[in-house]
Scaffold this motif. Structure first.
Motif, short mmCIF file in Angstrom:
data_model
loop_
_atom_site.label_atom_id
_atom_site.label_comp_id
_atom_site.label_asym_id
_atom_site.label_seq_id
_atom_site.Cartn_x
_atom_site.Cartn_y
_atom_site.Cartn_z
N ASP A 195 1.32 7.40 -5.25
CA ASP A 195 1.24 8.81 -4.83
C ASP A 195 2.48 9.26 -4.08
OD1 ASP A 195 0.82 7.22 -2.67
OD2 ASP A 195 -1.01 8.22 -1.97
N CYS A 196 3.57 8.54 -4.19
CA CYS A 196 4.80 8.86 -3.46
C CYS A 196 5.74 9.66 -4.38
CB CYS A 196 5.48 7.58 -3.01
SG CYS A 196 6.75 7.78 -1.76
N TRP A 225 5.95 2.20 7.65
CA TRP A 225 5.73 1.41 6.44
C TRP A 225 6.78 0.31 6.32
CZ3 TRP A 225 8.27 0.35 1.83
CH2 TRP A 225 7.48 -0.12 0.76
N PRO A 278 0.83 -1.20 0.00
CA PRO A 278 0.00 0.00 0.00
C PRO A 278 0.87 1.26 0.00
CG PRO A 278 0.22 -0.81 2.22
CD PRO A 278 0.98 -1.79 1.34
N SER A 279 0.22 2.41 -0.13
CA SER A 279 0.94 3.68 -0.05
C SER A 279 1.61 3.82 1.31
CB SER A 279 -0.04 4.84 -0.25
OG SER A 279 0.58 6.08 0.05
N TRP A 281 10.40 7.69 -3.04
CA TRP A 281 10.08 6.31 -3.40
C TRP A 281 11.32 5.51 -3.73
CZ3 TRP A 281 7.46 2.54 -2.25
CH2 TRP A 281 7.28 1.43 -3.07
N ARG A 288 4.72 -0.90 -4.70
CA ARG A 288 3.85 0.01 -5.43
C ARG A 288 3.45 1.16 -4.51
NH1 ARG A 288 -1.71 0.67 -6.15
NH2 ARG A 288 -2.35 1.34 -8.25
N ALA A 289 3.65 2.39 -4.98
CA ALA A 289 3.27 3.58 -4.22
C ALA A 289 2.98 4.71 -5.20
CB ALA A 289 4.37 3.98 -3.25
#
Length: 303
Positions: free
Chosen positions: A156-157, A135, A126-127, A162, A153-154
């Motif tokens: 919106d990072c 995280w 997740p984000s 990232w 997978r992110a």
């Protein structure tokens, strides 16, 4: 069938048969009145001269060929009696598990090799939200819980953040012996020395496999065209869905298991089912030809 050293028995298809010369797991066709297990016992008696004790089901693979369709029911053999030999003139080979993929096989047998050698669960991260430490801690707990294949997978990072997080996560996964793929970014994958998971939209944009053969390439697929493109590109596996409604898209289109199976039979790729699924759905996925389950919520540790 495994011998005392853990090697698995393969048989070579004889001349005059479909797909002659390819290697397969011993077995054969069942008659209308037979159960798959009873048919397997009979076939092993006729082909190998043994009396076999059929164990648990491994996977059920639907496969479409140009001139026929079949379902391959695969079982483990607990034990057998009698001297094993190729009664139909077929060559036999005891193969270490890690070398099974080196043997050319019919399309229906390829998902069986994956079921024997590759992870059953595929975590999609997740984000990271606002707390990188939390995280990474949750990611490490997922690895401690047995996850051995991960898509980082992110969406919106920020890119610099990232890259740093993905590098740290890849190092954690490497220490745990887990395989990592980054979402949609072949260049980052090359920098980190990990695999890449392609979006469906990327499949039509690529003409060649984006990474070397020693790094995994996977893809998200939603229909037959996506799957055909993923196989043509040389992807190692794919994720197919949505199979069931999800909390984020409760009214979105779903395949259902029948839709998953009808698409499964068109390719030989190992396929993870995704969408509203968790570990309790694993046996159902295998019954419909799936490698296992891909998910975010089901495999990400709760706070």
């Amino acid at each position: 069938m495994r011998d005392a050293r853990g090697r698995i028995l393969l048989a070579r298809r004889t001349q005059g048969r479909d797909l002659a010369g390819l290697w397969e797991f011993p077995g054969g066709k069942h008659e209308p009145e037979e159960t798959p297990a009873a048919a397997l016992r009979r076939e092993l008696r006729e082909e190998l001269g043994i009396e076999a004790e059929v164990g648990d089901a491994l996977i059920r693979v639907p496969q479409a060929y140009p001139h026929k369709r079949l379902r391959l029911d695969v079982y483990a053999i607990r034990a057998w009696k009698g001297p094993l030999r190729g009664l139909e003139g077929q060559a036999l080979a005891w193969v270490p598990v890690h070398k099974l993929a080196d043997y050319p096989m019919p399309p229906a047998d390829i998902p069986v090799v994956a079921a024997l050698t590759q992870p059953a669960y595929y975590l999609v991260t997740p984000s990271p939200g606002d707390d990188d430490t939390a995280w990474l801690s949750a990611f490490e707990r997922a690895l401690d819980g047995g996850i051995r294949r991960v898509q980082l997978r992110a969406p919106d990072c920020a890119p610099d953040r990232w890259r740093r997080l993905a590098s740290q996560a890849a190092a954690l996964a490497d220490r745990a012996g887990a395989q990592v793929l980054v979402n949609a970014d072949p260049e980052l994958a090359r920098q980190l020395g990990v695999g890449v998971h392609l979006r469906a939209a990327q499949l039509s944009q690529l003409r060649t496999r984006p990474l070397a053969a020693d790094l995994p390439v996977a893809a998200s697929c939603h229909d037959a065209d996506d799957l055909a493109a993923a196989q043509a590109l040389g992807c190692d596996f794919a994720v197919l869905g949505t199979v069931a409604p999800t909390p984020s898209h409760p009214q979105g289109p779903v395949l259902g298991w029948s839709g998953f199976e009808s698409l499964r039979e068109q390719v030989s790729l190992p396929l993870y089912a995704i969408g509203g699924l968790g570990p309790d759905d694993f046996a159902t996925a295998r019954h419909h030809g799936g490698q296992g389950i891909a998910a975010i919520r089901a495999f990400w540790p709760a706070d």
